[in-house]
Structure formats: structure tokens, C-alpha cells
Scaffold this motif. Structure first.
Motif, PDB file in Angstrom:
ATOM      1  N   ALA A 130       0.850  -1.192   0.000  1.00  0.00           N
ATOM      2  CA  ALA A 130       0.000   0.000   0.000  1.00  0.00           C
ATOM      3  C   ALA A 130       0.884   1.239   0.000  1.00  0.00           C
ATOM      4  O   ALA A 130       1.781   1.369   0.836  1.00  0.00           O
ATOM      5  CB  ALA A 130      -0.914   0.003   1.208  1.00  0.00           C
ATOM      6  N   VAL A 131       0.617   2.126  -0.952  1.00  0.00           N
ATOM      7  CA  VAL A 131       1.379   3.367  -1.069  1.00  0.00           C
ATOM      8  C   VAL A 131       0.396   4.525  -1.092  1.00  0.00           C
ATOM      9  O   VAL A 131      -0.567   4.507  -1.862  1.00  0.00           O
ATOM     10  CB  VAL A 131       2.225   3.393  -2.361  1.00  0.00           C
ATOM     11  CG1 VAL A 131       2.955   4.717  -2.497  1.00  0.00           C
ATOM     12  CG2 VAL A 131       3.196   2.226  -2.395  1.00  0.00           C
ATOM     13  N   THR A 132       0.635   5.517  -0.257  1.00  0.00           N
ATOM     14  CA  THR A 132      -0.151   6.748  -0.292  1.00  0.00           C
ATOM     15  C   THR A 132       0.782   7.862  -0.731  1.00  0.00           C
ATOM     16  O   THR A 132       1.868   8.034  -0.165  1.00  0.00           O
ATOM     17  CB  THR A 132      -0.749   7.080   1.084  1.00  0.00           C
ATOM     18  OG1 THR A 132      -1.561   5.982   1.514  1.00  0.00           O
ATOM     19  CG2 THR A 132      -1.604   8.337   1.025  1.00  0.00           C
ATOM     20  N   LEU A 133       0.356   8.595  -1.748  1.00  0.00           N
ATOM     21  CA  LEU A 133       1.151   9.704  -2.258  1.00  0.00           C
ATOM     22  C   LEU A 133       0.340  10.983  -2.083  1.00  0.00           C
ATOM     23  O   LEU A 133      -0.718  11.149  -2.689  1.00  0.00           O
ATOM     24  CB  LEU A 133       1.485   9.479  -3.736  1.00  0.00           C
ATOM     25  CG  LEU A 133       2.388  10.511  -4.403  1.00  0.00           C
ATOM     26  CD1 LEU A 133       3.768  10.532  -3.754  1.00  0.00           C
ATOM     27  CD2 LEU A 133       2.512  10.227  -5.898  1.00  0.00           C
ATOM     28  N   TYR A 134       0.838  11.872  -1.233  1.00  0.00           N
ATOM     29  CA  TYR A 134       0.189  13.165  -1.011  1.00  0.00           C
ATOM     30  C   TYR A 134       0.738  14.151  -2.035  1.00  0.00           C
ATOM     31  O   TYR A 134       1.948  14.307  -2.170  1.00  0.00           O
ATOM     32  CB  TYR A 134       0.432  13.660   0.414  1.00  0.00           C
ATOM     33  CG  TYR A 134      -0.266  12.811   1.437  1.00  0.00           C
ATOM     34  CD1 TYR A 134      -1.628  12.952   1.670  1.00  0.00           C
ATOM     35  CD2 TYR A 134       0.423  11.840   2.149  1.00  0.00           C
ATOM     36  CE1 TYR A 134      -2.282  12.153   2.583  1.00  0.00           C
ATOM     37  CE2 TYR A 134      -0.220  11.031   3.069  1.00  0.00           C
ATOM     38  CZ  TYR A 134      -1.573  11.200   3.276  1.00  0.00           C
ATOM     39  OH  TYR A 134      -2.219  10.399   4.190  1.00  0.00           O
ATOM     40  N   THR A 135      -0.185  14.780  -2.756  1.00  0.00           N
ATOM     41  CA  THR A 135       0.175  15.645  -3.879  1.00  0.00           C
ATOM     42  C   THR A 135      -0.719  16.876  -3.896  1.00  0.00           C
ATOM     43  O   THR A 135      -1.576  17.055  -3.020  1.00  0.00           O
ATOM     44  CB  THR A 135      -0.017  14.905  -5.211  1.00  0.00           C
ATOM     45  OG1 THR A 135      -1.417  14.633  -5.394  1.00  0.00           O
ATOM     46  CG2 THR A 135       0.765  13.617  -5.267  1.00  0.00           C
ATOM     47  N   PRO A 192      -8.135  20.521   4.639  1.00  0.00           N
ATOM     48  CA  PRO A 192      -7.358  21.594   5.261  1.00  0.00           C
ATOM     49  C   PRO A 192      -6.279  21.092   6.234  1.00  0.00           C
ATOM     50  O   PRO A 192      -5.191  21.671   6.299  1.00  0.00           O
ATOM     51  CB  PRO A 192      -8.409  22.425   6.003  1.00  0.00           C
ATOM     52  CG  PRO A 192      -9.687  22.147   5.292  1.00  0.00           C
ATOM     53  CD  PRO A 192      -9.585  20.720   4.824  1.00  0.00           C
ATOM     54  N   ALA A 193      -6.553  20.015   6.939  1.00  0.00           N
ATOM     55  CA  ALA A 193      -5.561  19.486   7.878  1.00  0.00           C
ATOM     56  C   ALA A 193      -4.352  18.922   7.129  1.00  0.00           C
ATOM     57  O   ALA A 193      -3.197  19.136   7.545  1.00  0.00           O
ATOM     58  CB  ALA A 193      -6.184  18.410   8.766  1.00  0.00           C
ATOM     59  N   LEU A 194      -4.610  18.207   6.034  1.00  0.00           N
ATOM     60  CA  LEU A 194      -3.500  17.691   5.224  1.00  0.00           C
ATOM     61  C   LEU A 194      -2.717  18.833   4.589  1.00  0.00           C
ATOM     62  O   LEU A 194      -1.487  18.786   4.497  1.00  0.00           O
ATOM     63  CB  LEU A 194      -4.020  16.754   4.130  1.00  0.00           C
ATOM     64  CG  LEU A 194      -4.508  15.392   4.584  1.00  0.00           C
ATOM     65  CD1 LEU A 194      -5.082  14.617   3.402  1.00  0.00           C
ATOM     66  CD2 LEU A 194      -3.389  14.604   5.247  1.00  0.00           C
ATOM     67  N   PHE A 195      -3.424  19.864   4.161  1.00  0.00           N
ATOM     68  CA  PHE A 195      -2.745  21.011   3.573  1.00  0.00           C
ATOM     69  C   PHE A 195      -1.786  21.636   4.576  1.00  0.00           C
ATOM     70  O   PHE A 195      -0.628  21.914   4.258  1.00  0.00           O
ATOM     71  CB  PHE A 195      -3.755  22.050   3.071  1.00  0.00           C
ATOM     72  CG  PHE A 195      -3.094  23.247   2.472  1.00  0.00           C
ATOM     73  CD1 PHE A 195      -2.588  23.191   1.180  1.00  0.00           C
ATOM     74  CD2 PHE A 195      -2.956  24.419   3.191  1.00  0.00           C
ATOM     75  CE1 PHE A 195      -1.957  24.293   0.616  1.00  0.00           C
ATOM     76  CE2 PHE A 195      -2.328  25.523   2.638  1.00  0.00           C
ATOM     77  CZ  PHE A 195      -1.829  25.464   1.345  1.00  0.00           C
ATOM     78  N   ASP A 233       4.368  22.382   2.609  1.00  0.00           N
ATOM     79  CA  ASP A 233       5.741  22.687   2.215  1.00  0.00           C
ATOM     80  C   ASP A 233       6.581  21.442   1.989  1.00  0.00           C
ATOM     81  O   ASP A 233       7.795  21.547   1.790  1.00  0.00           O
ATOM     82  CB  ASP A 233       6.415  23.546   3.287  1.00  0.00           C
ATOM     83  CG  ASP A 233       5.729  24.896   3.446  1.00  0.00           C
ATOM     84  OD1 ASP A 233       5.285  25.461   2.422  1.00  0.00           O
ATOM     85  OD2 ASP A 233       5.626  25.394   4.586  1.00  0.00           O
ATOM     86  N   LEU A 234       5.953  20.264   2.020  1.00  0.00           N
ATOM     87  CA  LEU A 234       6.705  19.013   1.970  1.00  0.00           C
ATOM     88  C   LEU A 234       6.414  18.152   0.751  1.00  0.00           C
ATOM     89  O   LEU A 234       7.136  17.189   0.513  1.00  0.00           O
ATOM     90  CB  LEU A 234       6.397  18.178   3.225  1.00  0.00           C
ATOM     91  CG  LEU A 234       6.656  18.841   4.574  1.00  0.00           C
ATOM     92  CD1 LEU A 234       6.188  17.931   5.690  1.00  0.00           C
ATOM     93  CD2 LEU A 234       8.110  19.194   4.728  1.00  0.00           C
ATOM     94  N   ILE A 235       5.355  18.436   0.002  1.00  0.00           N
ATOM     95  CA  ILE A 235       4.925  17.516  -1.049  1.00  0.00           C
ATOM     96  C   ILE A 235       5.922  17.432  -2.180  1.00  0.00           C
ATOM     97  O   ILE A 235       6.641  18.399  -2.435  1.00  0.00           O
ATOM     98  CB  ILE A 235       3.528  17.863  -1.584  1.00  0.00           C
ATOM     99  CG1 ILE A 235       3.518  19.234  -2.202  1.00  0.00           C
ATOM    100  CG2 ILE A 235       2.479  17.694  -0.534  1.00  0.00           C
ATOM    101  CD1 ILE A 235       2.345  19.464  -3.088  1.00  0.00           C
ATOM    102  N   PRO A 236       5.944  16.300  -2.824  1.00  0.00           N
ATOM    103  CA  PRO A 236       5.138  15.119  -2.529  1.00  0.00           C
ATOM    104  C   PRO A 236       5.659  14.390  -1.296  1.00  0.00           C
ATOM    105  O   PRO A 236       6.838  14.453  -0.963  1.00  0.00           O
ATOM    106  CB  PRO A 236       5.307  14.253  -3.780  1.00  0.00           C
ATOM    107  CG  PRO A 236       6.653  14.626  -4.304  1.00  0.00           C
ATOM    108  CD  PRO A 236       6.825  16.085  -3.989  1.00  0.00           C
TER     109      PRO A 236
END
Length: 80
Positions: A3-8, A42-45, A50-53
Motif C-alpha cells: 500500500a502506497v499513499t502519495l500526497y500531492t 485543510p488538515a492535510l494542507f 511545504d513538503l509535497i510530494p
């Protein structure tokens, strides 16, 4: 399957490169990719703006900039 989650976020070149690198590893490390836009929460933002991806693979968290080799090492650990 890993399982891979990619925050973008949209229009992010680093995010596109990370997705492409993950796609290139699919034959070697079958995985299920969940891509999450930080703009939808908003919490993920606030957490990742400043870290994505950011890639979560098993217990590893990779923060930009990371390479295909970094992704491969995390996938290898997650597959053990």
C-alpha cells in the motif's frame, strides 16, 4: 501487495515525477497507489503544504525531494 499513499497537489512537477517513479517500480514491486490531494483537506494542507510530494510506504515516510532509488528502498523494505 504494498500500500502506497502519495500526497500531492495539482500542477506539481515533483508530484508527477514521484508518480512516474512509482509507476516504473510497479513490475518489480506490485503496489496499490492511493493519490491524495492535500487541497481536499485543510488538515492535510497544513501538515504537508511545504513538503509535497510525500510518500507513505509501509512504515516509511518519504518527503520531497526523494529519488526513484529512495522509493525502491522503501518498497523493498515494505515487501519483506
Amino acid at each position: 501487495m504494498i500500500a502506497v499513499t502519495l500526497y500531492t497537489k495539482p500542477d506539481c512537477d515533483l508530484c508527477r515525477h514521484a508518480r512516474d517513479a512509482l509507476d516504473s517500480l510497479a513490475a518489480e514491486f506490485p503496489h496499490q497507489l492511493a493519490e491524495v490531494s492535500i487541497l481536499d483537506d485543510p488538515a492535510l494542507f497544513e501538515r504537508y503544504k511545504d513538503l509535497i510530494p510525500v510518500a507513505l510506504i509501509g512504515g516509511a515516510r518519504l518527503v520531497a525531494p526523494f529519488s526513484r532509488l529512495d522509493l525502491r528502498a522503501a518498497m523493498k523494505l515494505a515487501s519483506q
